[in-house]
Design a protein around this motif. Sequence first.
Motif, mmCIF file in Angstrom:
data_model
loop_
_atom_site.group_PDB
_atom_site.id
_atom_site.type_symbol
_atom_site.label_atom_id
_atom_site.label_comp_id
_atom_site.label_asym_id
_atom_site.label_seq_id
_atom_site.Cartn_x
_atom_site.Cartn_y
_atom_site.Cartn_z
ATOM 1 N N ALA A 2 23.654 42.942 49.106
ATOM 2 C CA ALA A 2 24.209 42.086 48.075
ATOM 3 C C ALA A 2 25.158 42.875 47.191
ATOM 4 C CB ALA A 2 23.085 41.483 47.238
ATOM 5 N N PHE A 4 25.827 42.193 44.009
ATOM 6 C CA PHE A 4 25.128 42.329 42.734
ATOM 7 C C PHE A 4 23.632 42.311 43.000
ATOM 8 C CE2 PHE A 4 29.157 40.166 41.839
ATOM 9 C CZ PHE A 4 29.729 41.098 40.974
ATOM 10 N N ASP A 5 22.895 43.068 42.210
ATOM 11 C CA ASP A 5 21.455 43.167 42.405
ATOM 12 C C ASP A 5 20.729 41.846 42.211
ATOM 13 O OD1 ASP A 5 21.589 45.832 43.037
ATOM 14 O OD2 ASP A 5 21.240 46.496 40.975
ATOM 15 N N ASP A 6 21.296 40.936 41.414
ATOM 16 C CA ASP A 6 20.605 39.691 41.137
ATOM 17 C C ASP A 6 20.901 38.592 42.164
ATOM 18 O OD1 ASP A 6 23.215 39.425 40.339
ATOM 19 O OD2 ASP A 6 22.769 38.382 38.470
ATOM 20 N N GLU A 7 21.716 38.888 43.180
ATOM 21 C CA GLU A 7 21.979 37.904 44.232
ATOM 22 C C GLU A 7 20.764 37.801 45.147
ATOM 23 O OE1 GLU A 7 25.496 38.478 46.510
ATOM 24 O OE2 GLU A 7 26.803 38.514 44.760
ATOM 25 N N PRO A 8 20.377 36.583 45.470
ATOM 26 C CA PRO A 8 19.237 36.437 46.387
ATOM 27 C C PRO A 8 19.606 36.942 47.782
ATOM 28 C CG PRO A 8 20.245 34.311 45.944
ATOM 29 C CD PRO A 8 20.929 35.315 45.058
ATOM 30 N N LYS A 10 19.283 36.626 51.635
ATOM 31 C CA LYS A 10 18.951 35.581 52.609
ATOM 32 C C LYS A 10 18.108 36.190 53.722
ATOM 33 C CE LYS A 10 23.007 32.713 51.875
ATOM 34 N NZ LYS A 10 24.177 32.101 52.495
#
Length: 64
Positions: A2, A4-8, A10
């Motif tokens: 990801a 950004f670290d806050d992206e889920p 998949k």
Amino acid sequence: MAIFDDEPVKKPKPHEIGQDLSLLSQDELAARIELLRAEITRLEAELHAKGATMSAAEALFRRG
């Protein structure tokens, strides 16, 4: 990875109905069969529980 670290993240689905199975090994196919059998058992248990609940409700309302 990801951006950004806050992206889920998949996660791949363990099995998708209708997907191409030609690239899976025998072990992978056997594992999916077991996964699906367990899911069928879980679904049947829920179906049975809902049927029992409906029967109890119908019996309750028939009394009056």
